[in-house]
Design a protein around this motif. Structure first.
Motif, PDB file in Angstrom:
ATOM      1  N   UNK A   1       0.832  -1.204   0.000  1.00 52.38           N
ATOM      2  CA  UNK A   1       0.000   0.000   0.000  1.00 52.38           C
ATOM      3  C   UNK A   1       0.873   1.263   0.000  1.00 52.38           C
ATOM      4  N   UNK A   2       1.887   1.271   0.853  1.00 54.19           N
ATOM      5  CA  UNK A   2       2.771   2.440   0.930  1.00 54.19           C
ATOM      6  C   UNK A   2       3.588   2.591  -0.348  1.00 54.19           C
ATOM      7  N   UNK A   3       4.078   1.483  -0.916  1.00 49.81           N
ATOM      8  CA  UNK A   3       4.821   1.561  -2.176  1.00 49.81           C
ATOM      9  C   UNK A   3       3.953   2.137  -3.290  1.00 49.81           C
ATOM     10  N   UNK A   4       2.723   1.664  -3.403  1.00 42.35           N
ATOM     11  CA  UNK A   4       1.850   2.116  -4.501  1.00 42.35           C
ATOM     12  C   UNK A   4       1.520   3.601  -4.355  1.00 42.35           C
ATOM     13  N   UNK A   5       1.242   4.030  -3.129  1.00 44.33           N
ATOM     14  CA  UNK A   5       0.969   5.451  -2.909  1.00 44.33           C
ATOM     15  C   UNK A   5       2.157   6.298  -3.329  1.00 44.33           C
TER      16      UNK A   5
END
Length: 425
Positions: free
Chosen positions: A371-375
């Protein structure tokens, strides 16, 4: 980026989508072309998917009407093209349709999590026997022979160090973190990656004078962390770009005398070590070579040595189905890759003379990591574009990150830290 190409006589050029997205046919031939309509298969895909989508907790919007249903929104900008691609190529067509801009979501991971959680409901049981009609065999060229493995690793990990830096934290760690609490903010990610690495190093009791072999260098953070403990580290990678940057980082940290970065296949590893660590490397080995991989782990152990393995896992039957299939992920993201099951890991370890001492799963932490990578990736669109990666690539990469996150959120995937020793010790 090079991808496999279906026959040009079996497809028609795709017009620009409503978003104005035009696919570069030279770079993305199978995305730029839509399969020639096969009326029966297209009609079957339309009937089955529309019926399934109507029953799921989703809102679905078609080009010819307002959204219906409840839940996250899936919008089909080009329904005919979407059903034609799925009818021709199943999940590969589903992914290529997204890359082409033919469908979108207000919350991509949420929509994919719904689909992953209800995958058994998308196709009625009587039709599941027809699955081979919608799937393709894995290309022989993706086998992880010594030459093939280098080619497969190059296609993913040598895309660009700068690309990975746009969405990874400062540790440049490309595997699941272990958070203190979930949900977590971006500011917690680097510490969570160090927590994950420290757990692995603790498992193998890495410390002053430990001879440690790492299979799968990444960009060097685990090697740096182990060397800072006083370990003597040999680390192997097939990615030339990763090796070059890892060496620079190790020199900058003043630890070059303790870390030897080798551009080397795991099959060519030499020496005996007190500790062996391999983080999310097994997924790139391929089922055909898992026995070779586990034998290499065992052969690298000095008497009394310990192995720490971090691995993504899936259900065993799901793994068997995936192993026989060319998927969207294997075509565009991880050629030659296959996620093992927990059972496959245990069976191959046992056959190699190893036993599992401890096994900890923490899939929710991988969902948060992704989730953090995609954001971060989405926030750095301008940087990614400046590196030469076009909109089609960016949609592909976003789908890959969201698709992976959904797999963990739906508990179809897990990630595990596994400690192994020689069976007779």
């Amino acid at each position: 980026m090079t991808v496999s190409v279906r026959s040009t006589t079996d497809a028609t050029p795709a017009p620009p989508e409503p978003s104005g997205h035009v696919v570069d046919a030279a770079r993305w031939p199978d995305v730029a072309r839509r399969p020639v309509a096969r009326p029966v298969r297209t009609a079957a895909a339309r009937l089955l998917l529309r019926r399934a989508l109507d029953r799921l907790p989703l809102r679905v919007g078609y080009a010819d009407g307002a959204p219906t249903g409840h839940g996250p929104l899936l919008t089909l900008h080009a329904p005919d093209a979407f059903f034609r691609r799925v009818g021709a190529d199943g999940l590969i067509g589903f992914g290529e349709s997204y890359m082409a801009g033919e469908w979108d979501c207000d919350d991509l991971p949420a929509v994919l999590t719904v689909l992953a959680s209800h995958v058994g409901e998308l196709v009625p049981a009587p039709f599941q026997r027809l699955r081979p009609l919608w799937t393709h065999a894995r290309p022989a060229g993706q086998r992880n022979t010594p030459t093939g493995a280098r080619r497969n690793i190059h296609r993913h990990y040598d895309l660009s160090n700068d690309l990975f830096a746009t969405f990874l934290d400062e540790t440049l760690t490309y595997s699941s973190a272990v958070f203190d609490v979930i949900p977590a903010s971006w500011d917690a990610l680097a510490a969570a990656q160090h927590r994950k690495i420290d757990r692995l190093l603790d498992l193998v009791r890495a410390g002053e004078g430990t001879r440690l072999l790492e299979i799968g260098t990444g960009w060097g953070e685990l090697a740096l962390r182990a060397a800072a403990r006083g370990a003597e580290v040999t680390t192997l990678t097939l990615s030339a770009q990763q090796a070059e940057l890892a060496r620079r980082r190790i020199r900058a940290a003043g630890l070059a005398d303790r870390v030897d970065v080798r551009l080397c296949d795991y099959r060519d590893a030499t020496g005996r070590y007190d500790a062996v660590v391999s983080v999310e490397m097994i997924e790139a080995v391929g089922a055909e070579y898992w026995s070779v991989y586990f034998t290499a782990l065992r052969d690298a152990l000095a008497p009394g040595g310990r192995i720490a393995l971090q691995a993504i896992t899936m259900d065993h039957q799901q793994m068997l189905n995936t192993a026989a299939t060319h998927t969207w992920i294997s075509k565009y993201v991880f050629p030659g890759g296959l996620i093992p099951s927990r059972r496959a890991v245990e069976d191959h370890a046992e056959s190699a003379g190893l036993r599992i001492v401890s096994d900890l799963g923490y899939g929710d932490h991988y969902a948060q990591t992704l989730h953090l990578w995609r954001e971060r990736f989405i926030a750095h669109t301008d940087l990614v574009t400046g590196l030469g990666f076009d909109t089609t690539f960016q949609r592909m990469w976003e789908l890959y990150l969201a698709y992976s996150e959904a797999g963990f959120r739906a508990h179809r995937l897990d990630v595990r830290q596994i400690l192994m020793k020689e069976a007779h010790r």
